[in-house]
Design a protein around this motif. Structure first.
Motif, short mmCIF file in Angstrom:
data_model
loop_
_atom_site.label_atom_id
_atom_site.label_comp_id
_atom_site.label_asym_id
_atom_site.label_seq_id
_atom_site.Cartn_x
_atom_site.Cartn_y
_atom_site.Cartn_z
N LYS A 53 0.83 -1.20 0.00
CA LYS A 53 0.00 0.00 0.00
C LYS A 53 0.87 1.25 0.00
CE LYS A 53 -3.57 2.40 2.69
NZ LYS A 53 -4.38 2.39 3.94
N GLN A 54 0.51 2.22 -0.84
CA GLN A 54 1.27 3.46 -0.90
C GLN A 54 1.06 4.25 0.38
OE1 GLN A 54 0.33 6.16 -4.19
NE2 GLN A 54 2.51 6.26 -4.57
N VAL A 55 2.16 4.73 0.95
CA VAL A 55 2.10 5.44 2.23
C VAL A 55 2.88 6.74 2.14
CG1 VAL A 55 1.72 3.38 3.63
CG2 VAL A 55 4.05 4.09 3.09
N ASP A 56 2.67 7.59 3.12
CA ASP A 56 3.26 8.92 3.16
C ASP A 56 4.64 8.85 3.82
OD1 ASP A 56 3.90 11.58 3.48
OD2 ASP A 56 2.03 12.14 4.47
N GLY A 57 5.68 9.22 3.07
CA GLY A 57 7.03 9.20 3.60
C GLY A 57 7.29 10.21 4.69
N ASN A 58 6.35 11.13 4.88
CA ASN A 58 6.49 12.10 5.96
C ASN A 58 6.07 11.53 7.31
OD1 ASN A 58 7.07 14.82 4.51
ND2 ASN A 58 5.44 13.88 3.32
N ALA A 59 5.47 10.34 7.32
CA ALA A 59 4.95 9.77 8.58
C ALA A 59 5.05 8.25 8.53
CB ALA A 59 3.52 10.21 8.81
N LEU A 60 6.28 7.74 8.59
CA LEU A 60 6.51 6.30 8.53
C LEU A 60 6.63 5.74 9.94
CD1 LEU A 60 9.19 6.06 5.68
CD2 LEU A 60 6.71 5.80 5.48
N SER A 61 5.86 4.70 10.22
CA SER A 61 5.99 4.00 11.49
C SER A 61 7.02 2.88 11.33
CB SER A 61 4.63 3.43 11.92
OG SER A 61 4.09 2.61 10.91
N SER A 62 7.33 2.19 12.40
CA SER A 62 8.30 1.11 12.33
C SER A 62 7.81 0.02 11.39
CB SER A 62 8.53 0.53 13.73
OG SER A 62 9.10 1.48 14.60
N GLY A 63 8.71 -0.51 10.57
CA GLY A 63 8.33 -1.58 9.65
C GLY A 63 9.20 -1.60 8.42
N THR A 155 6.18 8.02 14.58
CA THR A 155 6.45 8.02 13.14
C THR A 155 7.62 8.95 12.87
OG1 THR A 155 4.91 9.85 12.70
CG2 THR A 155 4.03 7.60 12.56
N ILE A 156 8.23 8.77 11.72
CA ILE A 156 9.35 9.64 11.32
C ILE A 156 9.12 10.17 9.92
CG2 ILE A 156 11.01 8.48 12.83
CD1 ILE A 156 11.52 7.83 9.22
N ASP A 157 9.74 11.31 9.63
CA ASP A 157 9.79 11.86 8.28
C ASP A 157 11.05 11.30 7.64
OD1 ASP A 157 10.13 13.35 5.97
OD2 ASP A 157 9.54 15.24 6.88
N PHE A 158 10.90 10.55 6.56
CA PHE A 158 12.02 9.85 5.94
C PHE A 158 13.15 10.81 5.59
CE2 PHE A 158 14.05 7.65 2.26
CZ PHE A 158 14.40 6.47 2.89
N MET A 200 17.37 21.51 -10.37
CA MET A 200 16.50 20.35 -10.18
C MET A 200 16.04 20.35 -8.72
SD MET A 200 19.20 17.14 -9.84
CE MET A 200 18.12 16.07 -8.89
N ILE A 201 15.01 19.62 -8.43
CA ILE A 201 14.49 19.51 -7.06
C ILE A 201 14.64 18.07 -6.61
CG2 ILE A 201 12.44 19.72 -5.59
CD1 ILE A 201 11.48 21.89 -7.58
N ALA A 202 15.14 17.86 -5.41
CA ALA A 202 15.25 16.52 -4.83
C ALA A 202 14.56 16.52 -3.48
CB ALA A 202 16.71 16.11 -4.70
N ASP A 203 13.64 15.60 -3.29
CA ASP A 203 12.83 15.57 -2.07
C ASP A 203 12.61 14.11 -1.68
OD1 ASP A 203 11.05 15.92 -0.02
OD2 ASP A 203 9.66 17.18 -1.12
N ALA A 204 13.23 13.70 -0.57
CA ALA A 204 13.15 12.29 -0.18
C ALA A 204 11.79 11.89 0.37
CB ALA A 204 14.25 11.97 0.84
N SER A 205 11.02 12.85 0.86
CA SER A 205 9.66 12.52 1.34
C SER A 205 8.72 13.65 0.96
CB SER A 205 9.65 12.27 2.85
OG SER A 205 10.22 13.34 3.56
N PRO A 206 8.28 13.67 -0.28
CA PRO A 206 7.45 14.77 -0.76
C PRO A 206 6.10 14.79 -0.05
CG PRO A 206 7.49 12.99 -2.36
CD PRO A 206 8.51 12.65 -1.33
N GLU A 207 5.53 15.99 0.01
CA GLU A 207 4.21 16.13 0.62
C GLU A 207 3.17 15.36 -0.20
OE1 GLU A 207 2.19 19.94 0.03
OE2 GLU A 207 3.83 20.52 -1.30
N PHE A 208 2.12 14.93 0.46
CA PHE A 208 1.04 14.26 -0.23
C PHE A 208 0.01 15.29 -0.69
CE2 PHE A 208 2.73 10.31 0.23
CZ PHE A 208 1.85 9.26 0.08
#
Length: 378
Positions: A53-63, A155-158, A200-208
């Motif tokens: 399932k696609q999830v938000d990289g700004n709020a990753l829980s353990s896993g 949760t963490i922001d990647f 260029m723009i680089a963003d490891a956890s872009p906003e949803f």
């Protein structure tokens, strides 16, 4: 003999990779056919959890997560390299499971992977004389990582723990070997360099972004007409993963997608390895719609979709009429009622629905294409 970028070697020489014989560079300044400087490439990460399932990289829980590094808004590339630092106390395990070089038709070779001292470098180069074409609209996955996150109880922001380097010699995208020796897209155009740089723009956890729209039953062959919403339709941003939303009974949906997402697939089929699965019982002629990828959208129009391919073979043919006939005369209280046969959404499968079905019969086949549709705010 063919040379390669000095930046490319900056990292890779230390890992004993030697590619100067492999990657061609025609060193011409002011390449008239170049796209360099006409775009703003966007490199970002997209995340799937252990269930796909696609999830938000700004709020990753353990896993455990699959992380795709994607380049969008760039038509061509000759060399692609990113360098990222990571915190191994939070990203407790990771591996590079694929790169675009593994894709048989990519015409891209792997320059090398360096992963030590909590720094990851991946370098890739086109095997063509000038460049390899990318999917500027939908984005091209250039690498896939498997990572394990330890976020404790929260949760963490990647991006706080996996950060792309802003050094132009370490993270850059070159568009065409003929552009010059080092001219490239970089994230810091103010850095002092001996070559030309473009942003260029680089963003490891872009906003949803939030995408809201309504899916309706198509009533015209051109796929433009329709007003009655249909429930149970899946919305995908990537058919290799799980659906990100499902339409309510009135056809409406709201989906959350990472910034940079450029398309949605509208369908009621299930997928396996990017194609309809063998046990899929869907009846839609799937439709793709385009997104701008940079802002949330509350689309005020509708998205008509053809729903009368009852046997799922990509055609609307006499074989589908058999399914329709079984539901003919049924209302919502009858066991043989089929909501996808009630094409005018009046809760009765009747001659009026047969008239709509006849508009598609024999005219929708595997070469059928919907008109282009872009979801935008009014």
């Amino acid at each position: 003999m063919k040379a390669t970028s000095k930046k490319f070697f900056f990292v890779l020489l230390s890992t004993l990779f030697v590619f100067s014989m492999l990657f061609p560079v025609s060193v011409y300044a002011d390449n008239p056919n170049s796209t360099l400087g006409t775009e703003t490439p966007y490199m970002y990460c997209a995340f799937l959890d252990a269930n796909g399932k696609q999830v938000d990289g700004n709020a990753l829980s353990s896993g455990d997560y699959t992380v795709d590094v994607i380049v969008a808004d760039m038509a061509n590339a000759s060399i692609l390299q990113f360098t990222a630092s990571y915190d191994s106390s939070v990203i407790t395990a990771h591996s590079v499971t694929r790169t675009i070089a593994d894709d048989a038709q990519s015409n891209v070779s792997l320059g090398g992977i360096k992963d030590e001292n909590d720094i990851l470098v991946i370098a890739l180069a086109s095997e063509n004389d000038n460049y390899t074409a990318l999917d500027a609209d939908c984005g091209t996955s250039i690498a896939t990582l498997a990572v394990t996150i330890d976020a404790g109880e929260g949760t963490i922001d990647f991006e706080d723990y996996f950060t792309f380097s802003n050094d132009p010699d370490l993270t850059f995208l070159e568009a065409d070997y003929a552009d010059g020796y080092n001219d490239a897209y970089v994230t810091d155009v103010n850095a002092e360099t001996a070559y030309n740089t473009y942003l260029m723009i680089a963003d490891a956890s872009p906003e949803f972004l939030s995408i809201s729209a309504k899916v309706v039953i198509a009533t015209s062959l051109d796929g433009e007409a329709g007003e009655d919403g249909i429930g149970g339709i899946s919305i995908y941003s990537d058919v290799n993963s799980e659906p990100i939303a499902t339409t309510a009974s009135d056809g409406t949906f709201t989906a959350l997608v990472p910034r940079g997402t450029k398309k949605l697939v509208i369908t009621n089929h299930s997928f396996e390895n990017g194609v309809h699965s063998a046990d899929s019982e869907g009846c839609t002629i799937d439709r793709e719609v385009t997104l701008g990828g940079k802002q949330s959208v509350n689309y005020q129009g509708v998205i008509p979709i053809i729903v009368c391919d009852y046997n799922g073979d990509g055609l609307v043919s006499p074989a589908d009429k058999q399914t329709f006939s079984r539901a003919y005369g049924a209302t919502t209280s009858d066991s043989n009622y089929n909501v996808y046969c009630n094409l005018n959404a009046d809760n009765l499968v009747s001659s009026a629905d047969n008239q709509i079905l006849s508009r598609f019969m024999g005219k929708v086949n595997k070469s059928y294409a919907y008109p282009d549709k872009t979801l935008e705010n009014e």
